[in-house]
Scaffold this active site. Sequence first.
Site, PDB file in Angstrom:
ATOM      1  N   ARG B  52      39.733  40.001  41.088  1.00  0.00           N
ATOM      2  CA  ARG B  52      38.591  39.748  42.004  1.00  0.00           C
ATOM      3  C   ARG B  52      37.379  40.220  41.793  1.00  0.00           C
ATOM      4  O   ARG B  52      37.170  41.453  42.174  1.00  0.00           O
ATOM      5  CB  ARG B  52      39.201  40.099  43.375  1.00  0.00           C
ATOM      6  CG  ARG B  52      40.621  39.659  43.946  1.00  0.00           C
ATOM      7  CD  ARG B  52      40.765  40.028  45.244  1.00  0.00           C
ATOM      8  NE  ARG B  52      40.669  41.666  45.429  1.00  0.00           N
ATOM      9  CZ  ARG B  52      40.382  42.269  46.379  1.00  0.00           C
ATOM     10  NH1 ARG B  52      40.545  41.999  47.499  1.00  0.00           N
ATOM     11  NH2 ARG B  52      40.497  43.770  46.059  1.00  0.00           N
ATOM     12  N   ASP B  54      33.434  41.211  41.850  1.00  0.00           N
ATOM     13  CA  ASP B  54      32.613  41.433  43.005  1.00  0.00           C
ATOM     14  C   ASP B  54      31.300  40.242  42.665  1.00  0.00           C
ATOM     15  O   ASP B  54      31.095  39.954  41.394  1.00  0.00           O
ATOM     16  CB  ASP B  54      32.043  42.502  42.990  1.00  0.00           C
ATOM     17  CG  ASP B  54      32.697  43.291  44.206  1.00  0.00           C
ATOM     18  OD1 ASP B  54      33.283  42.739  45.149  1.00  0.00           O
ATOM     19  OD2 ASP B  54      32.904  44.536  44.100  1.00  0.00           O
ATOM     20  N   TYR B 112      37.569  45.839  30.456  1.00  0.00           N
ATOM     21  CA  TYR B 112      36.280  45.569  31.022  1.00  0.00           C
ATOM     22  C   TYR B 112      35.328  46.469  30.010  1.00  0.00           C
ATOM     23  O   TYR B 112      35.535  47.342  29.534  1.00  0.00           O
ATOM     24  CB  TYR B 112      36.228  46.038  32.294  1.00  0.00           C
ATOM     25  CG  TYR B 112      36.830  45.491  33.562  1.00  0.00           C
ATOM     26  CD1 TYR B 112      36.257  44.435  34.214  1.00  0.00           C
ATOM     27  CD2 TYR B 112      38.024  45.766  33.790  1.00  0.00           C
ATOM     28  CE1 TYR B 112      36.695  43.831  35.217  1.00  0.00           C
ATOM     29  CE2 TYR B 112      38.848  45.186  34.890  1.00  0.00           C
ATOM     30  CZ  TYR B 112      38.012  43.986  35.622  1.00  0.00           C
ATOM     31  OH  TYR B 112      38.543  43.386  36.538  1.00  0.00           O
ATOM     32  N   ARG B 199      33.428  50.442  38.158  1.00  0.00           N
ATOM     33  CA  ARG B 199      32.191  50.953  38.576  1.00  0.00           C
ATOM     34  C   ARG B 199      32.007  52.269  39.260  1.00  0.00           C
ATOM     35  O   ARG B 199      31.099  52.940  39.219  1.00  0.00           O
ATOM     36  CB  ARG B 199      31.600  49.838  39.735  1.00  0.00           C
ATOM     37  CG  ARG B 199      31.221  48.757  38.912  1.00  0.00           C
ATOM     38  CD  ARG B 199      31.083  47.493  39.914  1.00  0.00           C
ATOM     39  NE  ARG B 199      29.923  47.508  40.986  1.00  0.00           N
ATOM     40  CZ  ARG B 199      29.804  46.936  41.880  1.00  0.00           C
ATOM     41  NH1 ARG B 199      30.489  45.831  42.304  1.00  0.00           N
ATOM     42  NH2 ARG B 199      28.866  47.349  42.773  1.00  0.00           N
TER      43      ARG B 199
END
Lengths: 263, 263
Positions: B52, B54, B112, B199
């Site tokens: 998911r 952002d 990531y 993050r």
Amino acid sequence: VPRTIRLDIAYDGTEFVGWQRQENGVSVQQVVEEALAAACDAPRIAVDGASRTDSGVHALGQTASARIESRLDDETLVNAINSRLPRSVSVRRVSTVGDRFHARFSARGKHYAYRILHAARPEPIGRAYLAWTRFEPAIPPMREAARALVGRHDFASFATAGSPRASSVREIWGIHVLRRGAVTTFAFRGNGFLYNQVRAMVGTLLLVGQGKLAPARVGEILAARDRRLAGPTAPPEGLFLLRVLYGVGEGARSPEDSQEIDD
Amino acid sequence: VPRTIRLDIAYDGTEFVGWQRQENGVSVQQVVEEALAAACDAPRIAVDGASRTDSGVHALGQTASARIESRLDDETLVNAINSRLPRSVSVRRVSTVGDRFHARFSARGKHYAYRILHAARPEPIGRAYLAWTRFEPAIPPMREAARALVGRHDFASFATAGSPRASSVREIWGIHVLRRGAVTTFAFRGNGFLYNQVRAMVGTLLLVGQGKLAPARVGEILAARDRRLAGPTAPPEGLFLLRVLYGVGEGARSPEDSQEIDD
């Protein structure tokens, strides 16, 4: 005391109608003029840009000039302007120059680059900075065709019809066609370019790279001075204004800034 | 005959509310579901994504799964979907997989990367793909701090409060901190990440790189399981989902796709 400044500006042209002020949207010129006026506490300041880049065209080294009155020194002014600009525009440098300097009229040359990706599908990441084509353009015939464009010529065949100008004669100092991975870069250096000229030259060279136009035809198209004979105007997102050149003592910050100019 | 497909998707997250469908704007999931349904001539097809992401977060290798009925083979389907997608989203590949495959539940790991520029001023070109900071983050202390995060831990200190999940225990296989020019890249590999975890980890490591947090504090923050102790959530534009890993026979297309997994 009023002074004349040179501004070196980088911007992402995606969300602007182009450099020049227009009724139908926000221009880079408008946001720079408003930020500069606010930084100088003036009602309005005119900012003249060296190149009228179109909507979607980017600049790493646009230059502009303005006549201002401010107690702020050049470096402080950079920060005062940038704090009032959107993230899509950044003033790199402000330099106080001679009062006869004018970003457009004093310009002696410009560098542009055009980048295009060949791939089965467009690339979502960075698509605002890279044109795209399905076919792989062949480099040798494009280089051969580009040679016909180098030199002093009337480029009427590559100028958007109806754009006002005193003459359509310009001098191209060099065109380089490079391939890195799936990205082809066209680099142009010359004393000036007509409206849409770089994109019309790229559109024409790509027809050559696709095998739809013989390299020798490009010289004939140039000689015919007829825009209808050249290729389509390539899309704006691949185009970058890299640098504007000035003569020493006319706004050039260093001899390197005027290295191309021996006329 | 109905079949289950895996979709490999790249997208620019800038103009989306994120991957997941939401009331308040356009999501990547919505445009992919609509394009797939149109390509399959179906009223609606549910597409489940592995991650998911952002709003503002990008993907080079998001994966999704869907149950479809179509006469089109996988390669034809790619083109049929892409022709109905905006330029900001691109389906790289469609693969027919076993019916038990589910992009999210079958996922065994993710990669990531987070990229940040240090410079006096932000860079207009490419700013949607690069976070920005004024200070130059120091690499050695960030590497030292990152070591405390590697391994199997309860990452509650790095998860956005209130996000639903069965457990906040995850395993990080590796964190690499690299510097190239003025760009710092943080690369993360692990079996899964909580909402906003990457993050929050980057925001915390940047405090270390700025000298505002001692490297040894990061292990203590992790152990405290309190989100208020960690650093801020770094902005989305630097974050890229690179790849989702699956077990062989569970949707992995090649052994390379599952190389990290030995559990």
